[in-house]
Design an enzyme around this catalytic site. Structure first.
Site, PDB file in Angstrom:
ATOM      1  N   SER A 209       0.842  -1.193   0.000  1.00 35.51           N
ATOM      2  CA  SER A 209       0.000   0.000   0.000  1.00 35.51           C
ATOM      3  C   SER A 209       0.881   1.249   0.000  1.00 35.51           C
ATOM      4  CB  SER A 209      -0.953  -0.042   1.198  1.00 35.51           C
ATOM      5  OG  SER A 209      -1.984   0.908   1.060  1.00 35.51           O
ATOM      6  N   ASP A 316      -8.469  -2.604  -7.270  1.00 30.78           N
ATOM      7  CA  ASP A 316      -7.891  -2.334  -5.952  1.00 30.78           C
ATOM      8  C   ASP A 316      -8.897  -1.664  -5.020  1.00 30.78           C
ATOM      9  OD1 ASP A 316      -5.138  -2.173  -4.438  1.00 30.78           O
ATOM     10  OD2 ASP A 316      -6.177  -0.283  -4.095  1.00 30.78           O
ATOM     11  N   HIS A 362      -7.041  -5.695  -1.520  1.00 30.83           N
ATOM     12  CA  HIS A 362      -5.951  -4.754  -1.295  1.00 30.83           C
ATOM     13  C   HIS A 362      -4.899  -5.439  -0.433  1.00 30.83           C
ATOM     14  CE1 HIS A 362      -3.964  -0.896  -1.142  1.00 30.83           C
ATOM     15  NE2 HIS A 362      -3.988  -0.867   0.178  1.00 30.83           N
TER      16      HIS A 362
END
Length: 513
Positions: A209, A316, A362
């Site tokens: 991330s 995502d 994610h």
């Protein structure tokens, strides 16, 4: 090393001698090669076989943990001034080093940072850090969960600077926040050099991330630091779920927090607050007011010198959440998800090392389920190791077309259409696959599945409102689809529709548009 080797060998013989007859017929046999004792890397491979065999016999060993180390340079801190640091699990005998940057969004002005402090102090301070922590996925010390990096020297750097690992700004006054993510990375590398990092043969800087974006921003700098100190290691990067598009929010909203502010506007504000540090090659590619471009993967990638592997879900969850100021729960969101998948797929076409499943999720590499994902028949660990085992890898932003200048463009721009018309990316990547990897493995893997979750190896969907697991068709219903009407449109009853493979449902939906 010899005493450890003979102890483990004796332990294996003792354990396997007690196995029942039906276990002796198993095909999972491990042949020890005692000639490998003088090669630490091969010894560790043999120990992996031993550990796997012992696990099959019911022997459960306690896995080593990572231990907290605060930075020696106490002037480099978290947002609140508490000491920054890292967790370390040394693996004696291994010359592989895995350094991981944690993720967790960002803040970009006084209001958003104060709000972040009220809701998630754990991402702005080290005061609550535990003395030890375990790892999962790529950070695991379990060879079954992490088949290729389980025995690496593993470093986990907690995210407590809220600046996408780019900041170099000390608090001006007491009670204000510091933003020192870039300096934290530098200090950790300096401290690890005398502890074995300088003699490593492989170094992988990884992150998820915001940590994945942090890899893109810090990778060349880490390479420069190690090379300047005399390191001869193969240095690579792994960006997990940090390849964001500079899209805008749907609708007009005040830019007051992470979700209400488009990524572009948030980074524009944040880079000034953080005194954001970006790689020199990307810096010279953009004017002083356009430095924010370097936080977006498809813009910074062509400037990177150190090879980097991109993992990115095509649908995502974080990108969709910020684009819609919350989880997608309407039909409009479904249509946008489809467009996002096409845009991400296009933005990744000329990336040399990429793994992009058609899933709504994610982060991947720190989850135990990272072994289960497959794209075009290959698992993520196999694709990553395929890439790591070659010395001929480099970033290839250009296609095989002679008139292509190598620049990646936003998938919605007018140039992108021309780019698609000129690009024959399959030729280049196929040639590389055969020339370098002799068709044994592949690391340019972008899913062709037509919708979120149409890849059967995707992680289970979570209801964005309750976080409970849910199947594909209930997810469509949540998005606003009339499943009864959809069944009638496809000439089916609702029960038959519920039993169908999502890929087939999507094909029929597209055919009936």
């Amino acid at each position: 090393m010899h005493s450890i080797w003979f102890f483990l060998t004796a332990l294996l013989i003792s354990m396997t001698s007690s196995m029942s007859a039906n276990h002796r017929g198993s095909s999972n046999e491990y042949v020890l090669d005692l000639k490998m004792m003088d090669d630490p890397e091969k010894v560790m491979t043999q120990i992996k076989y031993l550990a796997t065999a012992l696990h099959g016999c019911g022997f459960e060993a306690e896995l080593p943990t990572m231990t907290l180390k605060y930075l020696q340079n106490t002037s480099v801190t978290c947002n609140d001034g508490s000491p920054a640091g890292y967790y370390l699990r040394k693996s004696f005998g291994s010359k592989r080093w895995l350094i991981f940057l944690e993720g967790g969004w960002y803040c970009f002005d006084d209001g958003s940072c104060n709000s972040r402090w009220q809701s998630t102090q754990s991402l702005m301070s080290s005061k609550g850090w535990s003395a030890e922590r375990t790892g999962s996925g790529l950070l695991s010390a379990d060879p079954e969960e992490n088949p290729n990096w389980w025995n690496a020297n593993t470093v986990f750097i907690p995210y407590c600077t809220s600046d996408v690992w780019s900041g170099a700004s000390a608090a001006a006054n007491r009670g204000e926040f510091s933003f020192m993510g870039s300096l934290v990375v530098e200090e950790v590398i300096r401290e690890l050099m005398p502890h074995g990092l300088i003699v490593a043969n492989k170094v992988l800087l990884a992150g998820s991330s915001a940590g994945g974006t942090g890899v893109l921003i810090n990778l060349d700098k880490v390479t420069d630091m190690l090379r300047a100190a005399g390191s001869l290691a193969q240095i690579r990067g792994l960006c997990d779920s940090g390849w964001f598009l500079d899209s805008v929010n749907h609708g007009k909203h005040q830019c007051t927090n992470t979700l209400s502010c488009s990524p572009t506007e948030a980074i524009k504000r944040g880079i000034k607050l953080w005194n954001g540090q970006i790689p020199d090659r990307c810096k010279v590619a953009h004017s002083a007011e356009e430095q924010w471009n370097c936080f977006f993967g498809y813009k910074i990638y062509p400037t990177l010198q150190t090879p980097v592997f991109i993992f990115q879900w095509l649908f995502d969850e974080a990108q969709l959440t910020v684009d819609f100021m919350g989880p997608p729960v309407h039909l409009e969101h479904w249509n946008y998800m489809q467009r996002l998948g096409r845009q991400l797929r296009q933005s990744l076409k000329n990336v040399s090392a990429v793994y992009a499943p058609a899933c709504y999720s994610h982060i991947a590499i720190t989850k135990r389920e990272w072994l289960d994902i497959h794209v075009k028949g290959q698992s993520l660990p196999r694709a990553l190791e395929c890439w790591m085992n070659s010395d001929e890898e480099q970033n290839h932003p250009s296609s095989s077309s002679d008139d292509d200048d190598g620049e990646l463009v936003h998938p919605l721009s007018p140039q992108s259409r021309q780019h698609r018309e000129r690009t024959t990316e399959a030729d280049f990547h196929e040639k590389h696959r055969y020339r370098v990897h002799h068709n044994q493995c592949h690391h340019h893997l972008i899913d062709n599945a037509p919708c979120p979750q149409c890849n059967p190896t995707c992680p289970k969907l979570l209801n964005p409102l309750t976080q409970e697991e849910m199947e594909f068709l209930p997810f469509l219903k949540l998005m606003g689809f009339d499943l009864s009407g959809l069944a009638r449109q496809l000439g089916l009853d609702t029960q038959s529709l519920a039993l169908m493979d999502p890929n087939i449902v999507m094909e029929m939906m597209n055919r009936n548009k």
